[in-house]
Motif scaffolding. Sequence first.
Motif, PDB file in Angstrom:
ATOM      1  N   ASP A  82      -6.540   5.246 -27.635  1.00 52.50           N
ATOM      2  CA  ASP A  82      -6.276   5.090 -29.071  1.00 52.50           C
ATOM      3  C   ASP A  82      -6.426   3.640 -29.496  1.00 52.50           C
ATOM      4  N   ASP A  83      -5.985   2.725 -28.653  1.00 52.82           N
ATOM      5  CA  ASP A  83      -6.080   1.309 -28.990  1.00 52.82           C
ATOM      6  C   ASP A  83      -7.535   0.874 -29.100  1.00 52.82           C
TER       7      ASP A  83
ATOM      8  N   ALA B 243      -9.866   8.089 -37.793  1.00 49.42           N
ATOM      9  CA  ALA B 243      -9.296   8.833 -38.915  1.00 49.42           C
ATOM     10  C   ALA B 243      -8.762  10.178 -38.445  1.00 49.42           C
ATOM     11  N   GLN B 244      -9.513  10.857 -37.592  1.00 48.78           N
ATOM     12  CA  GLN B 244      -9.055  12.140 -37.058  1.00 48.78           C
ATOM     13  C   GLN B 244      -7.766  11.991 -36.258  1.00 48.78           C
ATOM     14  N   ILE B 245      -7.683  10.903 -35.495  1.00 48.56           N
ATOM     15  CA  ILE B 245      -6.470  10.655 -34.703  1.00 48.56           C
ATOM     16  C   ILE B 245      -5.272  10.440 -35.627  1.00 48.56           C
ATOM     17  N   LEU B 246      -5.482   9.673 -36.705  1.00 49.99           N
ATOM     18  CA  LEU B 246      -4.403   9.432 -37.653  1.00 49.99           C
ATOM     19  C   LEU B 246      -3.919  10.734 -38.288  1.00 49.99           C
ATOM     20  N   VAL B 247      -4.846  11.618 -38.615  1.00 52.63           N
ATOM     21  CA  VAL B 247      -4.475  12.901 -39.214  1.00 52.63           C
ATOM     22  C   VAL B 247      -3.719  13.766 -38.205  1.00 52.63           C
TER      23      VAL B 247
ATOM     24  N   MET C  17     -10.163   9.197 -22.946  1.00 51.67           N
ATOM     25  CA  MET C  17      -9.634  10.474 -23.435  1.00 51.67           C
ATOM     26  C   MET C  17     -10.026  11.616 -22.507  1.00 51.67           C
ATOM     27  N   GLU C  18     -11.270  11.579 -22.029  1.00 51.67           N
ATOM     28  CA  GLU C  18     -11.788  12.669 -21.199  1.00 51.67           C
ATOM     29  C   GLU C  18     -11.158  12.661 -19.816  1.00 51.67           C
ATOM     30  N   GLY C  19     -11.014  11.476 -19.228  1.00 54.39           N
ATOM     31  CA  GLY C  19     -10.334  11.350 -17.944  1.00 54.39           C
ATOM     32  C   GLY C  19     -11.113  11.836 -16.740  1.00 54.39           C
ATOM     33  N   LYS C  20     -12.440  11.873 -16.808  1.00 49.79           N
ATOM     34  CA  LYS C  20     -13.240  12.322 -15.663  1.00 49.79           C
ATOM     35  C   LYS C  20     -13.770  11.147 -14.843  1.00 49.79           C
ATOM     36  N   LEU C  21     -14.367  10.188 -15.508  1.00 50.59           N
ATOM     37  CA  LEU C  21     -14.948   9.038 -14.808  1.00 50.59           C
ATOM     38  C   LEU C  21     -13.950   7.903 -14.647  1.00 50.59           C
TER      39      LEU C  21
END
Length: 398
Positions: A212-213, A231-235, A199-203
Motif C-alpha cells: 500500500d505504501d 483509489a480502489q484501495i482507498l474505497v 500484494m501477490e506474494g509469489k515472487l
Amino acid sequence: MIARLLRFRLSSAALALALAVLPHAASAQGQQLAEPSLLPGLEEQAKPDAATPVEEDTDFGPANKNTPDVLSRPSEAEAEPIRKGRVVSDEQKDLQPSEGVNVYQRMGAELPALPPEKKFTGKIDEAYGHFQRGEYVQALSKALTRAQNGDATAQTLVAEMMSRGFGIARDDKTAAFWYEQAAKGGDSVAMFKYALLLMEGKLVKRDKTLADDYMRRAAEAGNAEAEFNWAQILVSQSPGPAGLHSALPFYEKSAEKGIADAQYAVSQIYFNLKDIPADKKAKARDWLTRSAKAGFDTAQVDLGIWLINGTGGERNLEEGFRWLYGAAQRGNVVAQNKVAHLYIQALGTKPDPVEAAKWYVLSRRAGLKDPGLEDFYLGIEEDQQRKAIEAANRFRPA
C-alpha cells in the motif's frame, strides 16, 4: 497482465461495494442477479402532432417566415441588386480572380524550408533508445551497467526486459529483485510494479502494508495505473461516500491519462454521489462514453442503458441499441439480455422475435434468468424457437 487483473478485481469488488450503499446507482454491475424489468425508467415518448407544421431548417437555424427576406438595414435608393459576381469599382473591373496553382505546376517545385528543430539539451538514454528500436541485447547491456551503479530508471528497464524475456531468457525472480531496487530508488513505474508483486506474494514475500505504501507513493508520483489502484484501495478501506470522496482525485487523474477503468469509476461517482458539483455531474455521461470507446465492456453496457433510458442526457434509442448490441456480440451476458428486450419492444431497432429469442437463449445458457423473456420464448411459434436455437448455436463472440 498482473496490473490488468488487479484493476478488474478491485473494480468489481471495491467500487461496486462502495456504490452499493448509495441509492439509485446506474451501473450494469450486479444486474445479472436482478429481475430485469426492461431497462428501468422507460416511458412512452411524445410523438409530434401531424397537424403541427415543422419549420424549415436553414444553415443558420429554423427559418422564421415572419421576418424580412434579407436586408438588415434600408437599401439606398440608387442601389442595384447583386445578381452575379462581386461589386467592384472602376479600377477593379479588369481584375480577374486567381485560379490557383494546379498540381502539375506544383510538381518539382522547391518546398519551403522546415522550421529549425529545437535543440535537445537533456541527457540521451541510449539504453532506452535501443529498447525502442527492438535492439534488446544492446539495450540490456547498456542498462545493466547503469543499473548496477544504482540508476533507478535503468533498473526498471532491466526488470521489464527480464520479466518479458527481451534480450535475455525470462527470469521473473531476478526481475523482481530489480523492481525492488528501482522502487527503493523512487522510480514510479517500479514502485507500482513492486507493489503488485508484494500484494501477490509469489515472487516476493507478501506484505500488504508495504504494498500500500509503494502504491500510494507511485500514485502521488503520477503513475496512471497506480492512481487508479490507490483509489480502489482507498474505497475498499472506507466503503461509502467518504471513501469515494477521498479516492475521487486519484480516479480523476488516472481518467485524464486514459485509464478506461478510472473513466468508468469517475462517471459512476459523478452520477451517484449527491454532493458532487453540478458541472461535474453534467460530465458523467461524457466520462462513461470515453470509457466505453476505450473498450471497457461494463461501460459499454451502462452507456447503452443510459442512452435508452435518457440517463445523464438526452434519450437516443438507436445509439443505445448500437452500444448494447456491440457488447452482446462480444459476449457480455447482461447486454445479450437487454438486446433481447429491445428486439421485443422495437426500441432502437425493428422488432424481430427470432433475434430476441436467440439473445435470450444465449444469456440463459450463461446463467442469467429472466422470467419475462422465458414467457416470451414459450409464446412464440415452434419454428421461431428452432431458428433461434440454431442461430444461438452458430454464435461466436466477436
